[in-house]
Structures are given as C-alpha cells and as structure tokens.
Design an enzyme around this catalytic site. Structure first.
Site, PDB file in Angstrom:
ATOM      1  N   TYR A 172     -17.988  -5.157  -8.316  1.00  0.00           N
ATOM      2  CA  TYR A 172     -18.661  -4.796  -7.065  1.00  0.00           C
ATOM      3  C   TYR A 172     -19.827  -3.872  -7.337  1.00  0.00           C
ATOM      4  O   TYR A 172     -19.716  -2.939  -8.129  1.00  0.00           O
ATOM      5  CB  TYR A 172     -17.746  -4.006  -6.129  1.00  0.00           C
ATOM      6  CG  TYR A 172     -16.371  -4.527  -5.882  1.00  0.00           C
ATOM      7  CD1 TYR A 172     -16.029  -5.858  -6.059  1.00  0.00           C
ATOM      8  CD2 TYR A 172     -15.390  -3.646  -5.429  1.00  0.00           C
ATOM      9  CE1 TYR A 172     -14.741  -6.296  -5.808  1.00  0.00           C
ATOM     10  CE2 TYR A 172     -14.109  -4.076  -5.168  1.00  0.00           C
ATOM     11  CZ  TYR A 172     -13.781  -5.399  -5.361  1.00  0.00           C
ATOM     12  OH  TYR A 172     -12.511  -5.810  -5.110  1.00  0.00           O
ATOM     13  N   SER A 217     -15.813  -3.074 -11.121  1.00  0.00           N
ATOM     14  CA  SER A 217     -16.939  -2.314 -10.583  1.00  0.00           C
ATOM     15  C   SER A 217     -18.148  -2.463 -11.487  1.00  0.00           C
ATOM     16  O   SER A 217     -18.011  -2.586 -12.715  1.00  0.00           O
ATOM     17  CB  SER A 217     -16.543  -0.841 -10.522  1.00  0.00           C
ATOM     18  OG  SER A 217     -17.683  -0.036 -10.334  1.00  0.00           O
ATOM     19  N   PHE A 251      -6.429  -4.516  -5.253  1.00  0.00           N
ATOM     20  CA  PHE A 251      -7.393  -3.477  -4.861  1.00  0.00           C
ATOM     21  C   PHE A 251      -6.857  -2.077  -5.153  1.00  0.00           C
ATOM     22  O   PHE A 251      -7.643  -1.137  -5.245  1.00  0.00           O
ATOM     23  CB  PHE A 251      -7.640  -3.519  -3.346  1.00  0.00           C
ATOM     24  CG  PHE A 251      -8.396  -4.717  -2.854  1.00  0.00           C
ATOM     25  CD1 PHE A 251      -9.769  -4.806  -3.007  1.00  0.00           C
ATOM     26  CD2 PHE A 251      -7.736  -5.750  -2.189  1.00  0.00           C
ATOM     27  CE1 PHE A 251     -10.474  -5.894  -2.520  1.00  0.00           C
ATOM     28  CE2 PHE A 251      -8.433  -6.848  -1.699  1.00  0.00           C
ATOM     29  CZ  PHE A 251      -9.804  -6.917  -1.870  1.00  0.00           C
ATOM     30  N   TYR A 260     -12.726   7.280 -14.219  1.00  0.00           N
ATOM     31  CA  TYR A 260     -12.606   6.160 -13.269  1.00  0.00           C
ATOM     32  C   TYR A 260     -13.196   4.887 -13.873  1.00  0.00           C
ATOM     33  O   TYR A 260     -12.572   3.827 -13.872  1.00  0.00           O
ATOM     34  CB  TYR A 260     -13.321   6.508 -11.955  1.00  0.00           C
ATOM     35  CG  TYR A 260     -13.609   5.289 -11.115  1.00  0.00           C
ATOM     36  CD1 TYR A 260     -12.601   4.687 -10.381  1.00  0.00           C
ATOM     37  CD2 TYR A 260     -14.889   4.717 -11.082  1.00  0.00           C
ATOM     38  CE1 TYR A 260     -12.853   3.545  -9.635  1.00  0.00           C
ATOM     39  CE2 TYR A 260     -15.150   3.586 -10.335  1.00  0.00           C
ATOM     40  CZ  TYR A 260     -14.131   3.005  -9.608  1.00  0.00           C
ATOM     41  OH  TYR A 260     -14.382   1.872  -8.889  1.00  0.00           O
ATOM     42  N   ARG A 298     -29.842   1.522  -5.841  1.00  0.00           N
ATOM     43  CA  ARG A 298     -28.594   0.765  -5.981  1.00  0.00           C
ATOM     44  C   ARG A 298     -28.702  -0.559  -5.234  1.00  0.00           C
ATOM     45  O   ARG A 298     -29.629  -0.777  -4.456  1.00  0.00           O
ATOM     46  CB  ARG A 298     -27.414   1.541  -5.361  1.00  0.00           C
ATOM     47  CG  ARG A 298     -27.070   2.846  -6.039  1.00  0.00           C
ATOM     48  CD  ARG A 298     -26.446   2.629  -7.398  1.00  0.00           C
ATOM     49  NE  ARG A 298     -26.014   3.895  -7.983  1.00  0.00           N
ATOM     50  CZ  ARG A 298     -26.805   4.704  -8.693  1.00  0.00           C
ATOM     51  NH1 ARG A 298     -28.064   4.395  -8.892  1.00  0.00           N
ATOM     52  NH2 ARG A 298     -26.312   5.821  -9.198  1.00  0.00           N
ATOM     53  N   ASP A 358       0.857  -1.189   0.000  1.00  0.00           N
ATOM     54  CA  ASP A 358       0.000   0.000   0.000  1.00  0.00           C
ATOM     55  C   ASP A 358       0.889   1.234   0.000  1.00  0.00           C
ATOM     56  O   ASP A 358       1.948   1.224   0.643  1.00  0.00           O
ATOM     57  CB  ASP A 358      -0.904  -0.017   1.255  1.00  0.00           C
ATOM     58  CG  ASP A 358      -2.211   0.724   1.028  1.00  0.00           C
ATOM     59  OD1 ASP A 358      -2.157   1.936   0.742  1.00  0.00           O
ATOM     60  OD2 ASP A 358      -3.280   0.097   1.130  1.00  0.00           O
ATOM     61  N   LYS A 382     -11.538   0.974 -15.255  1.00  0.00           N
ATOM     62  CA  LYS A 382     -11.995  -0.394 -14.948  1.00  0.00           C
ATOM     63  C   LYS A 382     -12.282  -1.161 -16.238  1.00  0.00           C
ATOM     64  O   LYS A 382     -11.907  -2.320 -16.379  1.00  0.00           O
ATOM     65  CB  LYS A 382     -13.236  -0.358 -14.047  1.00  0.00           C
ATOM     66  CG  LYS A 382     -13.006   0.272 -12.669  1.00  0.00           C
ATOM     67  CD  LYS A 382     -12.010  -0.521 -11.845  1.00  0.00           C
ATOM     68  CE  LYS A 382     -11.741   0.112 -10.490  1.00  0.00           C
ATOM     69  NZ  LYS A 382     -10.627  -0.527  -9.752  1.00  0.00           N
ATOM     70  N   ASN A 440     -22.480  -1.736  -4.543  1.00  0.00           N
ATOM     71  CA  ASN A 440     -22.163  -0.631  -3.633  1.00  0.00           C
ATOM     72  C   ASN A 440     -21.740  -1.152  -2.258  1.00  0.00           C
ATOM     73  O   ASN A 440     -22.605  -1.433  -1.420  1.00  0.00           O
ATOM     74  CB  ASN A 440     -23.361   0.310  -3.515  1.00  0.00           C
ATOM     75  CG  ASN A 440     -23.594   1.097  -4.796  1.00  0.00           C
ATOM     76  OD1 ASN A 440     -23.734   0.530  -5.873  1.00  0.00           O
ATOM     77  ND2 ASN A 440     -23.614   2.411  -4.687  1.00  0.00           N
TER      78      ASN A 440
HETATM   79  N1  UDP Z   1     -26.508   9.918  -3.203  1.00  0.00           N
HETATM   80  C1  UDP Z   1     -27.193  10.987  -2.626  1.00  0.00           C
HETATM   81  N2  UDP Z   1     -26.502  11.852  -1.819  1.00  0.00           N
HETATM   82  C2  UDP Z   1     -25.159  11.708  -1.549  1.00  0.00           C
HETATM   83  C3  UDP Z   1     -24.476  10.615  -2.145  1.00  0.00           C
HETATM   84  C4  UDP Z   1     -25.184   9.758  -2.962  1.00  0.00           C
HETATM   85  O1  UDP Z   1     -28.405  11.154  -2.840  1.00  0.00           O
HETATM   86  O2  UDP Z   1     -24.591  12.540  -0.834  1.00  0.00           O
HETATM   87  C5  UDP Z   1     -27.244   8.955  -4.050  1.00  0.00           C
HETATM   88  C6  UDP Z   1     -26.736   8.853  -5.479  1.00  0.00           C
HETATM   89  O3  UDP Z   1     -27.369   9.796  -6.312  1.00  0.00           O
HETATM   90  C7  UDP Z   1     -27.090   7.397  -5.828  1.00  0.00           C
HETATM   91  C8  UDP Z   1     -26.946   6.668  -4.500  1.00  0.00           C
HETATM   92  O4  UDP Z   1     -27.043   7.659  -3.481  1.00  0.00           O
HETATM   93  O5  UDP Z   1     -28.431   7.306  -6.245  1.00  0.00           O
HETATM   94  C9  UDP Z   1     -25.607   5.955  -4.344  1.00  0.00           C
HETATM   95  O6  UDP Z   1     -24.570   6.858  -4.606  1.00  0.00           O
HETATM   96  P1  UDP Z   1     -23.048   6.527  -4.291  1.00  0.00           P
HETATM   97  O7  UDP Z   1     -22.231   7.742  -4.656  1.00  0.00           O
HETATM   98  O8  UDP Z   1     -22.909   6.012  -2.892  1.00  0.00           O
HETATM   99  O9  UDP Z   1     -22.709   5.309  -5.258  1.00  0.00           O
HETATM  100  P2  UDP Z   1     -22.762   5.196  -6.877  1.00  0.00           P
HETATM  101  O10 UDP Z   1     -23.366   6.431  -7.434  1.00  0.00           O
HETATM  102  O11 UDP Z   1     -21.362   5.008  -7.265  1.00  0.00           O
HETATM  103  O12 UDP Z   1     -23.621   4.006  -7.124  1.00  0.00           O
END
Ligand code: UDP
Length: 343
Positions: free
Chosen positions: A181, A129, A85, A153, A235, A31, A157, A183
């Site tokens: 992965y 991801s 990772f 990002y 999610r 790391d 991946k 969430n």
């Molecule tokens: N989200 C939200 N407020 C936040 C962070 C995330 O409403 O401060 C929502 C986002 O729009 C999504 C869900 O939570 O619908 C998961 O978001 P996250 O960033 O955790 O993961 P990812 O978008 O990568 O799936």
C-alpha cells in the site's frame, strides 16, 4: 469464498469487508479491538444490511487461532482464504517499542499461517507497505526493487514478506499476494465508516481533517526544503475504497494464477505534496487549514510514489478516485463523526 479478515474492524479492513460482502463473499472478522471499536462493526452491519460474525481474539495465541479455524468447520462454513490486516502500524511507536512490534506483527502472522497450513487453506493476502522500498533514489517504485526498512514497523513488513516468499518456494500450492500500500486516505462515501486514530494522528490526512473540524489548532508541515515541487514531502495517496477494491481483485485473482506468490503495488501513481493535500482539503471542506512549517521529521523520505502498472495489468484494477474525492470523503466522515466512532 468464505474469507477470514484479520483486523477487519480497522480502517482498511472495514472498507474491505464491506466490498467483500457486496461481491457476495462471506466474511468472518477476527480482531482484538486493540485499535478498533466494536461500533465500527455495528456500522458495517448497517451498511451491509446483514449481520457479520466477529471473533474477539488475540492472534498471537496460536491455540485460539487454530480454534477459530476448527469452529468455522464445525459451524459448516470452513475458512477458504485469509486477508491478514491485523498488526501494529505506527512507525514512530515502533521505534520506541520494537519488541512489541516484532512480537505482534510476526507472531500473529505465524499463528495464522500455521492454522492455515494445518487446515489446508492456501490463499493468503498480506497487508504490506510501500515502506519496504526504503530509501531508493528512484522515486517511482516498482515491485522488482530491493526491499529495506527504516523502522521496526517497516522491518516487520520486510520480514513477513520474506517468510511468505520462503513458504511459496517450499510449497507451491500456496497462493499468496503481497499488497504494497502507498498512503491510504478517504472514507466510505456514506460517512459512516472511516479512519479513527487514537490520540494524536501520526498521518497527514487525519491530522488535516482534525484541524479542519477544530479539534487541533494547526498542522505542522514537516519540512519545506526537500527537492520537490514546493519543498514539502511527496507521497502517493490512494482512496481506501480503491484500496479495498484492490484486495477483492487480488483475492479473486490469486486462485487463477500459476504463481505461488505475487507482489502488487496498490497506489494511484499520482504524486501529491503536503501543501497540495492541504489545498485540496481546504477546497473540499470550505475551511481554512492553518499550518506552520517545522523541521523535517526524522526518518522521512523526501518523495516516492507507485508505479501501479503491474496491478493495473494483472489484476484489471486501478485507483480511480482523485485527491479531491479523497478529501471530500474524509471530510464527510470527519464532520459527521468529529470524535470518531462512539464507544
Ligand atoms: N506530514 C506532515 N505533517 C504531519 C504528518 C505528515 O507534514 O503532521 C508529511 C510527512 O512528512 C510526509 C507526508 O506528510 O511527507 C505523509 O506523511 P504520513 O505520515 O501521512 O505518511 P508516510 O510518512 O508514512 O508516507
């Protein structure tokens, strides 16, 4: 097996290291501590009841990465497999700093693969991801869907997956797992290790946890006008302990398979909306979670979740922990460590 875990001091890496040790594998952590603290390893050692070798190394440095493999041989414990990772992981930051993301996430992978090639190490588990599914109208994602990305990002991946696919075609002695992965949330049940984002959390669960503990005033809910159960984004949240178990299962399975490369979704298969997560966290913590609905976050996908049946069938693995357990474990970690790991 003697397993090199790159990024092993980070959130998912640390939980996986612990489960590898419990399963009687031996571990070497590499790391650079750019997004992890040494005290995470001290906590891991306490939980594991053993000392864990750690190498502070920049894996974009190919000579240093080769030396890691050479030193392991010289020390009588050659590396037999790698779980990779290490990488930058903030979607928004990747849009602002594409060069840093492409350089880091690609070069670390190239160094590690080159060192493995030189030393005849062939078992490689990659942190991919669900973001590689891009914006497919079919919300339940299966491994055979086309890959695409909506951020630098995400492209790193997609690109690394392609490199690994080409490698497996060129030489079928490789045994590679692409783990997609969904969430990851939650923390070890002890409350001693967990997610410790630096600065403002980008992800929902750590943000909610910081609101609950009083570090932030309120959550911003990014849009409530999606075509979903309550209008908020949906999610597939997976407990980090289930995710870690998926890595151990994949590592132990790839060596037994005929395929040079295998792809598995690691998700629960259960969709949850933002407001459902907020409600679950309020129940788990006994705290109110103030929130405000704000406009959609640019680039967000409305709803997607895993079809985990391929991993269930081929790895004999499934995510077992509920959203309530994910919130309870996140809350234990957050309330016992309101400011994350000590310096
Ligand atoms: N989200 C939200 N407020 C936040 C962070 C995330 O409403 O401060 C929502 C986002 O729009 C999504 C869900 O939570 O619908 C998961 O978001 P996250 O960033 O955790 O993961 P990812 O978008 O990568 O799936």
């Amino acid at each position: 097996m003697r397993v090199l875990v790159t990024g092993g001091a980070g959130y998912i890496g640390s939980h996986t290291v612990l489960q590898l040790l419990v399963a009687n594998h031996s571990v070497l952590i590499a790391d650079d501590f750019s997004n992890a603290k040494p005290s995470a390893v001290t906590r891991l050692e306490e939980l594991a009841g053993q000392s864990i070798p750690v190498c502070r190394v920049d894996l974009t440095d190919e000579a240093a990465t080769l030396a890691l493999f050479d030193d392991a041989i010289a020390g009588g414990q050659p590396i037999e497999a790698v779980i990779h990772f290490a990488g930058f992981k903030a979607v928004g930051e990747s849009v602002a700093k594409p060069l840093a993301y492409y350089r880091n996430n690609l070069d670390t992978t190239f160094s590690v693969l080159r060192a493995m090639d030189v030393h005849g190490v062939r078992q490689f588990v990659f942190s991919s991801s669900a973001t590689v599914y891009g914006e497919n109208p079919v919300r339940e994602r299966t491994e055979d869907m086309p890959t695409y990305a909506t951020s630098p990002y995400g492209w790193t991946k997609v690109m690394v997956e392609q490199v690994l696919r080409d490698l497996a075609v060129a030489d079928d002695s490789w045994r590679i797992a692409l783990l997609r992965y969904f969430n990851p949330v939650g923390a070890h049940a002890s409350g001693r290790i967990g997610e410790d984002p630096s600065g403002l959390p980008n992800n929902l669960m750590p943000f909610v946890a910081q609101v609950a503990v009083g570090r932030r005033e309120k959550l911003a809910v990014f849009g409530d006008d999606y075509d979903t159960v309550d209008g908020t984004g949906v999610r597939d949240y997976i407990h980090v302990e289930d995710l870690a178990a998926g890595h151990v299962a994949a590592l132990e399975r790839i060596g037994l398979r005929d395929d040079a490369l295998s792809v598995w979704n690691l998700g629960s298969g259960h969709p949850e909306s933002v407001l459902e997560v907020v409600a679950a966290f309020a129940r788990a913590s006994g705290r109110e979670i103030p929130y405000e609905v704000v406009p959609r976050r640019p680039g967000d996908v409305d709803a997607y979740w895993a079809n985990p049946s391929k991993a269930n069938r081929e790895l004999g693995w499934s995510a077992t922990r509920t959203i309530d357990e994910m919130c309870a474990d996140t809350w234990r970690w957050q309330s016992q460590n309101p400011n994350g790991y000590p310096d």
